[in-house]
Design an enzyme around this catalytic site. Sequence first.
Site, PDB file in Angstrom:
ATOM      1  N   GLY A 190      -4.672  -4.186  -3.799  1.00 14.53           N
ATOM      2  CA  GLY A 190      -5.650  -3.122  -4.042  1.00 14.53           C
ATOM      3  C   GLY A 190      -4.839  -1.906  -4.441  1.00 14.53           C
ATOM      4  O   GLY A 190      -4.165  -1.321  -3.600  1.00 14.53           O
ATOM      5  N   HIS A 191      -4.839  -1.576  -5.714  1.00 15.90           N
ATOM      6  CA  HIS A 191      -4.022  -0.470  -6.224  1.00 15.90           C
ATOM      7  C   HIS A 191      -4.939   0.671  -6.647  1.00 15.90           C
ATOM      8  O   HIS A 191      -5.796   0.492  -7.510  1.00 15.90           O
ATOM      9  CB  HIS A 191      -3.157  -0.943  -7.407  1.00 15.90           C
ATOM     10  N   LYS A 226       1.768   2.207  -5.128  1.00 10.50           N
ATOM     11  CA  LYS A 226       2.268   1.660  -6.394  1.00 10.50           C
ATOM     12  C   LYS A 226       1.335   1.977  -7.556  1.00 10.50           C
ATOM     13  O   LYS A 226       1.774   2.299  -8.654  1.00 10.50           O
ATOM     14  CB  LYS A 226       2.442   0.128  -6.262  1.00 10.50           C
ATOM     15  N   GLN A 229       1.846  -6.271  -3.521  1.00  8.08           N
ATOM     16  CA  GLN A 229       2.409  -6.495  -2.179  1.00  8.08           C
ATOM     17  C   GLN A 229       3.775  -5.791  -2.082  1.00  8.08           C
ATOM     18  O   GLN A 229       3.951  -4.770  -2.709  1.00  8.08           O
ATOM     19  CB  GLN A 229       2.506  -7.995  -1.845  1.00  8.08           C
ATOM     20  N   ASP A 285       0.818  -1.227   0.000  1.00  7.34           N
ATOM     21  CA  ASP A 285       0.000   0.000   0.000  1.00  7.34           C
ATOM     22  C   ASP A 285       0.847   1.271   0.000  1.00  7.34           C
ATOM     23  O   ASP A 285       0.454   2.295   0.558  1.00  7.34           O
ATOM     24  CB  ASP A 285      -0.964   0.015   1.205  1.00  7.34           C
TER      25      ASP A 285
HETATM   26  P1  GDP Z   1      -0.796   0.381  -3.553  1.00  3.88           P
HETATM   27  O1  GDP Z   1      -1.389  -0.884  -3.078  1.00  3.88           O
HETATM   28  O2  GDP Z   1       0.684   0.431  -3.328  1.00  3.88           O
HETATM   29  O3  GDP Z   1      -1.150   0.715  -4.970  1.00  3.88           O
HETATM   30  O4  GDP Z   1      -1.414   1.530  -2.627  1.00  3.88           O
HETATM   31  P2  GDP Z   1      -2.976   1.678  -2.185  1.00  3.88           P
HETATM   32  O5  GDP Z   1      -3.756   2.137  -3.353  1.00  3.88           O
HETATM   33  O6  GDP Z   1      -3.447   0.463  -1.472  1.00  3.88           O
HETATM   34  O7  GDP Z   1      -2.854   2.789  -1.067  1.00  3.88           O
HETATM   35  C1  GDP Z   1      -2.317   4.030  -1.336  1.00  3.88           C
HETATM   36  C2  GDP Z   1      -3.349   5.101  -1.048  1.00  3.88           C
HETATM   37  O8  GDP Z   1      -2.695   6.350  -1.050  1.00  3.88           O
HETATM   38  C3  GDP Z   1      -4.442   5.247  -2.097  1.00  3.88           C
HETATM   39  O9  GDP Z   1      -5.603   5.665  -1.458  1.00  3.88           O
HETATM   40  C4  GDP Z   1      -3.911   6.331  -3.038  1.00  3.88           C
HETATM   41  O10 GDP Z   1      -4.937   7.033  -3.705  1.00  3.88           O
HETATM   42  C5  GDP Z   1      -3.203   7.210  -2.060  1.00  3.88           C
HETATM   43  N1  GDP Z   1      -2.022   7.921  -2.530  1.00  3.88           N
HETATM   44  C6  GDP Z   1      -1.067   7.559  -3.415  1.00  3.88           C
HETATM   45  N2  GDP Z   1      -0.091   8.473  -3.441  1.00  3.88           N
HETATM   46  C7  GDP Z   1      -0.418   9.433  -2.565  1.00  3.88           C
HETATM   47  C8  GDP Z   1       0.209  10.631  -2.104  1.00  3.88           C
HETATM   48  O11 GDP Z   1       1.298  10.985  -2.510  1.00  3.88           O
HETATM   49  N3  GDP Z   1      -0.470  11.356  -1.145  1.00  3.88           N
HETATM   50  C9  GDP Z   1      -1.680  10.967  -0.648  1.00  3.88           C
HETATM   51  N4  GDP Z   1      -2.262  11.729   0.266  1.00  3.88           N
HETATM   52  N5  GDP Z   1      -2.274   9.862  -1.064  1.00  3.88           N
HETATM   53  C10 GDP Z   1      -1.660   9.098  -1.989  1.00  3.88           C
HETATM   54  P1  IMO Z   2      -0.911  -4.179  -2.309  1.00  2.00           P
HETATM   55  O1  IMO Z   2      -0.519  -4.725  -3.652  1.00  2.00           O
HETATM   56  C1  IMO Z   2      -0.827  -4.701   2.027  1.00  2.00           C
HETATM   57  C2  IMO Z   2      -0.913  -8.821   3.515  1.00  2.00           C
HETATM   58  C3  IMO Z   2      -2.122  -9.267   4.293  1.00  2.00           C
HETATM   59  C4  IMO Z   2      -1.473 -10.247   5.246  1.00  2.00           C
HETATM   60  C5  IMO Z   2      -0.395 -10.904   4.405  1.00  2.00           C
HETATM   61  C6  IMO Z   2      -0.799 -12.246   3.818  1.00  2.00           C
HETATM   62  O2  IMO Z   2      -2.211  -3.441  -2.335  1.00  2.00           O
HETATM   63  O3  IMO Z   2       0.202  -3.424  -1.682  1.00  2.00           O
HETATM   64  P2  IMO Z   2      -2.453 -12.900   1.817  1.00  2.00           P
HETATM   65  O4  IMO Z   2      -3.914 -12.680   1.660  1.00  2.00           O
HETATM   66  O5  IMO Z   2      -1.625 -12.299   0.743  1.00  2.00           O
HETATM   67  O6  IMO Z   2      -2.102 -14.337   2.063  1.00  2.00           O
HETATM   68  O7  IMO Z   2      -2.085 -12.132   3.202  1.00  2.00           O
HETATM   69  O8  IMO Z   2      -0.132  -9.988   3.336  1.00  2.00           O
HETATM   70  N1  IMO Z   2      -1.171  -8.262   2.163  1.00  2.00           N
HETATM   71  C7  IMO Z   2      -1.100  -6.968   1.867  1.00  2.00           C
HETATM   72  N2  IMO Z   2      -0.870  -5.885   2.649  1.00  2.00           N
HETATM   73  N3  IMO Z   2      -0.992  -4.538   0.688  1.00  2.00           N
HETATM   74  C8  IMO Z   2      -1.185  -5.604  -0.117  1.00  2.00           C
HETATM   75  O9  IMO Z   2      -1.229  -5.507  -1.456  1.00  2.00           O
HETATM   76  C9  IMO Z   2      -1.292  -6.875   0.468  1.00  2.00           C
HETATM   77  N4  IMO Z   2      -1.520  -8.128  -0.012  1.00  2.00           N
HETATM   78  C10 IMO Z   2      -1.425  -8.955   1.030  1.00  2.00           C
HETATM   79  O10 IMO Z   2      -2.732  -8.200   4.953  1.00  2.00           O
HETATM   80  O11 IMO Z   2      -0.818  -9.556   6.275  1.00  2.00           O
HETATM   81 MG    MG Z   3      -2.909  -1.572  -1.796  1.00  2.00          MG
END
Ligand code: GDP
Ligand code: IMO
Ligand code: MG
Length: 429
Positions: free
Chosen positions: A39-40, A15, A223, A12
């Site tokens: 979840g991207h 990416k 991840q 998270d």
């Molecule tokens: P990912 O799994 O690495 O793609 O990240 P996620 O989407 O799960 O979580 C990142 C969160 O931060 C999302 O809600 C994005 O919209 C948000 N986000 C990404 N870059 C920035 C940033 O530079 N500032 C803020 N405030 N939010 C950001």
């Molecule tokens: P993105 O791509 C954050 C974590 C789960 C758990 C561990 C194992 O959005 O960054 P799993 O269901 O994969 O067997 O769970 O990995 N986990 C993540 N945490 N971002 C993710 O994906 C994750 N995908 C799995 O919370 O701790």
């Molecule tokens: Mg994510």
Amino acid sequence: MVIILVGGQWGDEGKGKVIDYLASKAQMVIRTQGGNNAGHTVVTEHGEFKFQLMPSGILYPHCTCVIGNGVVVDPIVLLREISQLRERGIEPKKLFVSERAHMVMRYHPLFDQLEEESRGDDRLGTTWRGIGPAYSDKVRRIGFRIGDLQKEAFMRKKLAFVVGQVKNPVLTKLYGQDALDWESMLAEYMGYAKELDPFIKDTFPLIHDALDSGANILLEGAQATMLDLDFGTYPYVTSSNPTAGGALTGSGIPPTKVDLTIGVFKAYTSRVGYGPFPSELLDEIGDQIRERGHEFGTVTGRARRIGWFDAAVARYAVKVNGVGCAALMRLDILDDQPLVKICTGYNFRGKRFDYPLANISHYKHCEPAYESMAGWQQQIGTARCWDDLPQACRDYVERIGELIGAPIELIGTGPRRDQFVIRGRKLFD
Ligand code: GDP
Ligand code: IMO
Ligand code: MG
């Protein structure tokens, strides 16, 4: 040019946003591992998109999007994502799923949940999406590949064996659950086969033709390094290799073709699920960052654990992945902190450690070492270039770059597409 993008912490990091930014100039984006545990998020003028299996380049009509052989694909989730895109007027015309990719079958999330429950206090905190059980079956050679959907007789025979002889005895005898009816599953999966048929492909020629033509290709990691099956905090990890090596086996791109690995980091640290987290903040500062950053899981909605930036973790990610350039995201979330801290390493039994410890039971006795810096206490959401950032903020970024051993060339100042500060080279130009 081929770029691998990896998460440098526990996921998270942002990416999705970096992929969306780079995909404007890429011809191909490939997801290489993980599944719908990811979840991207991408935020455009058309609103917010949360992709689980869909490569984050899907919003660009010019971009070919590939779900690579290393991904585990739940066809139900993929079909749902396709229909959600269509509802928003986006037709995924250039989406392809490798016929070698394994499927998350209907029983995998059930086993994920049952296994977690049976672990009791030692549970891992998985996403219950069936990821671990699907990869286990791949390794046991009893997995179903997406290409199998196109072979009904094969599916029939294999479902009879896998469900009837491997899964049902465990479900009924060990877990006291009802047996699954493989015949109705066959009908169900043949329905998915029909709907997914236009997307299923041997992606090897597609990817290698793109490589041969010198296309810009992005390998989208899901991840992160500390969730890597080998390099993460085992067993509190996911069941794939989110590090750079996994991007290669998950796509069929050889190491000799890779030009750059980008590591994506948050300006602080978060973690969902259980396991070691040395720089975790269990106080009101952690709560403030969680609230300001809306740090609740994209996939499961769980509250994310929050901590200071851990330079030992990031330094390790730089080394393990060969990170040549770093993205530091969500810097704006620290805007109102009067003081920011960076964990620079750990003290354990009188010794200093600059990298994460392999033996996770040692974390109980290790003491993180911190450096403190003045916060900038100013909103940075409108900054568009390095000089727009307050001095204290630039100092923080520079110090992180020094400590992790990689230049920070992309800085996230907010969730929107335009909220980026780019330093240094223009990638893909
Ligand atoms: P990912 O799994 O690495 O793609 O990240 P996620 O989407 O799960 O979580 C990142 C969160 O931060 C999302 O809600 C994005 O919209 C948000 N986000 C990404 N870059 C920035 C940033 O530079 N500032 C803020 N405030 N939010 C950001
Ligand atoms: P993105 O791509 C954050 C974590 C789960 C758990 C561990 C194992 O959005 O960054 P799993 O269901 O994969 O067997 O769970 O990995 N986990 C993540 N945490 N971002 C993710 O994906 C994750 N995908 C799995 O919370 O701790
Ligand atoms: Mg994510």
